[in-house]
Structure formats: structure tokens, C-alpha cells
Write a protein that holds these residues in place. Sequence first.
Motif, PDB file in Angstrom:
ATOM      1  N   ASP A 199      86.287  57.150  44.568  1.00 33.72           N
ATOM      2  CA  ASP A 199      85.077  56.950  43.758  1.00 33.72           C
ATOM      3  C   ASP A 199      85.016  55.549  43.156  1.00 33.72           C
ATOM      4  O   ASP A 199      84.381  55.341  42.116  1.00 33.72           O
ATOM      5  N   TRP A 200      85.671  54.593  43.772  1.00 33.59           N
ATOM      6  CA  TRP A 200      85.775  53.243  43.203  1.00 33.59           C
ATOM      7  C   TRP A 200      84.391  52.627  42.970  1.00 33.59           C
ATOM      8  O   TRP A 200      84.126  52.054  41.909  1.00 33.59           O
ATOM      9  N   GLN A 201      83.531  52.720  43.942  1.00 41.81           N
ATOM     10  CA  GLN A 201      82.206  52.106  43.822  1.00 41.81           C
ATOM     11  C   GLN A 201      81.385  52.780  42.721  1.00 41.81           C
ATOM     12  O   GLN A 201      80.679  52.110  41.955  1.00 41.81           O
ATOM     13  N   ARG A 202      81.453  54.114  42.631  1.00 43.30           N
ATOM     14  CA  ARG A 202      80.717  54.822  41.584  1.00 43.30           C
ATOM     15  C   ARG A 202      81.256  54.463  40.208  1.00 43.30           C
ATOM     16  O   ARG A 202      80.473  54.245  39.263  1.00 43.30           O
ATOM     17  N   LEU A 203      82.577  54.380  40.067  1.00 43.93           N
ATOM     18  CA  LEU A 203      83.180  53.998  38.791  1.00 43.93           C
ATOM     19  C   LEU A 203      82.807  52.570  38.424  1.00 43.93           C
ATOM     20  O   LEU A 203      82.601  52.261  37.242  1.00 43.93           O
ATOM     21  N   THR A 204      82.729  51.695  39.426  1.00 42.60           N
ATOM     22  CA  THR A 204      82.328  50.313  39.164  1.00 42.60           C
ATOM     23  C   THR A 204      80.894  50.244  38.649  1.00 42.60           C
ATOM     24  O   THR A 204      80.580  49.479  37.723  1.00 42.60           O
ATOM     25  N   LEU A 210      77.654  50.426  31.419  1.00 42.41           N
ATOM     26  CA  LEU A 210      78.096  50.634  30.041  1.00 42.41           C
ATOM     27  C   LEU A 210      78.419  49.336  29.312  1.00 42.41           C
ATOM     28  O   LEU A 210      78.260  49.259  28.085  1.00 42.41           O
ATOM     29  N   ILE A 211      78.902  48.320  30.046  1.00 39.67           N
ATOM     30  CA  ILE A 211      79.354  47.079  29.408  1.00 39.67           C
ATOM     31  C   ILE A 211      78.204  46.090  29.301  1.00 39.67           C
ATOM     32  O   ILE A 211      77.497  45.861  30.289  1.00 39.67           O
TER      33      ILE A 211
END
Length: 378
Positions: A199-204, A210-211
Amino acid sequence: MLGGLILLNAIYLQRTLRFLLVIGLVVLFFVCFFFVAKLTYPFLIALGIAFLINPLINFFHHKWRIPRALAVLLALILIFAIAAGLVTLLIAEIVSGTTYLANVVPNHLETLITHIEQFFAAQIIPIYNQLTSLFNNLGTGQQDTILANIESVGKNIGNTLGVFIQSFFENIPTIISWFPNAATVIIFSLLATFFISKDWQRLTRIFNRLIPHRVKKSSLTVFNDLKKALVGFLKAQATLISISTVIILIGLLILQVDYAITIALIAGIVDIIPYLGTGLIFVPWIIYEAIAGEMSRAVGLGVLYTIVIVQRQVMEPKILSSNIGLDPLATLIALFVGFKLIGFLGLIVGPVSLVIITTLHKANVFRDIWSYIKGTEA
């Protein structure tokens, strides 16, 4: 005049409050990170592994058109297979060498015991006889004092030895309990690595939403510089260990030492230990060869050990600075200060701390903090 002083005092008061706020937030961040890391360190390890293998996963996913989950699984299997293969080869070489040592060491040990017996017979026993003669010539009070002191020393040694043995056996359950804990950490880290990488892309994307943009820009600069520094640090350590291993191997081959490859590999692994390093192997070995009468080999090993130490001390600041991008003098100072503050671990923490400080400076983090503390007051 009075109004100007009041305004100036108000400005300094606001700056002081903002300064204390920044200090408080930094301390709170480190305290929270410390306690959270104690509970979530398997997942932090997984995040680091996922970050390191992400380029390989992207290669499988984009170039070979493999589904993301399968690409993650393939990358983990490939890395695990390579690591297992290297460990297997190393263990096979070490077992072969230790089998040889098991056949040779008893003969060397017998020789060492013979030399010790001869030393006692020639040096210690005559001294003991002289001391006995002197002791018999002393008065009763002096003899009692000497015996009391000897008894006191014996009790202290016995107590120290007893505490050490007791502590050793008390720590055995702790050591044994470490193995299932380590296995649990490894399993959770591998599972978390799989899900994070998948899920790297979704987490990115979630991170980007958020930031805030300004914080994200500074964070990415810090993150990229730290990534470069971390890879450079690992490369530097691997380079230093490889150089030491090659030098030791060449030296042992010149000295015609049996199983030079095994000993060189073990010495290279031991060289990871800060400060002590190869001395754990060479110092006892040199002492043994000198006692056994093999002075030529003892001198040869001493010269080889000196070369290894000198090249390590000379090359370490230069290689670290070139791979991490730091000034050699600053790196040397970081190594020394880190060692003085927290010991052996400081030889690693020192350069890493210097990298973090330099990265924050390049990202203008300190400048932004100082601008916030100064404020916009006239």
C-alpha cells in the motif's frame, strides 16, 4: 521613552515565550517518539525495510507488469534468499575452519600449558620460596596481619566471583526469552513490510494530503538528504569492513596461516564492533604466539594488526565524509565527541547526529525556527 521600553520588553517577552515553546515542543517530540518507538519498533523496522526495497518493487511492478502484492512478495523472497545464501556460505566456511581449529587447538593448548609450567618452575616457585623464608623470619603480629590481608583479598575475590556467577545464571532466562521475542519481532516486521510495501502509493497519497505544503517541502528535503546519508553511511561501513578483511586476508596468506579466509571473514565481522574490532582476535593470538615461542609469527601478526588499525583510523573519516557528504574534520570531531559522551555506540551516533544537523541546516529548518522566534515585531 517609557512607551518604547514597554514595547521593547513586550517584544523580548514574546520572543522568550516562543523560544520556550519551541524547546518544549522539541522535548515533547523526543519523549513521545521514545515511548511510541518502544511499542511500535517492529513496524518502524518494517517501514525502513519497505523504504529500502521500494525501488526493487517498483522495478518488478512497472517493468515486468507484475501485480504490486506479487512484486512485494517476490522482492522479499529474493532478498531473503540472497541473505540466506550468504549466511549459509559463511557458516560453511566457518564450520570448516572451526573443525580444523578443533583438531589443532588442543595441541597448541598443551604447548601453552607446558610453557606455563616451565615458567612457574623457573620463576614463580623460587620467588615463592624466598617469600616463605621472609615470612618465617617475621614476628607473630606481622604474620597475623599479612594472613588477615590475604584472607580479606581472598574473600573479596570470592565475593566478586560469586556475584558474577550469580548474575550470569540469573540472566540465562532473560537470554533464552530473547529468542522467542526476536522471532516475534521478525515475523511482525516481515508482515508489516509486506502490507506497507503493498500500500506504499496509497500511504504516500494520505501523507501528502495530511501534511501542509510548506512542511511537506521541508520534510521531503530532510528526508531525501537523510536517505542519501543513510545509504552513504551503510556503504562507508561496508567499504571499511571490506578493506580490513582484504588486508587481513593478504597478511595471513603472506604469513602462511591455515584457513586464512575463515579467519579473515571472522575478523571482518568482528570489525563491526566499534573501537575493539579486530583486537578481540589479534591481541590474544599475538600473546599466545609469543608465549609459545613463535616470535616471528607474533611479530608478523603484530605488524598486520598495526596496519589494520592505522588504515581504519586514517580511512574512516575520509570514507565517511565522502559517502555521507560531510567535512572530514567535522566527521572526526563527531566520532570523538560521540565516543566520549556515550562510549562505543557514539562512534555510530556521532556521525548520524552530524548528518541530521547538517540536513536540517540545508533544509533551512533552523532558519525558519529562528524567524519564528524573532517574530515580525518591529
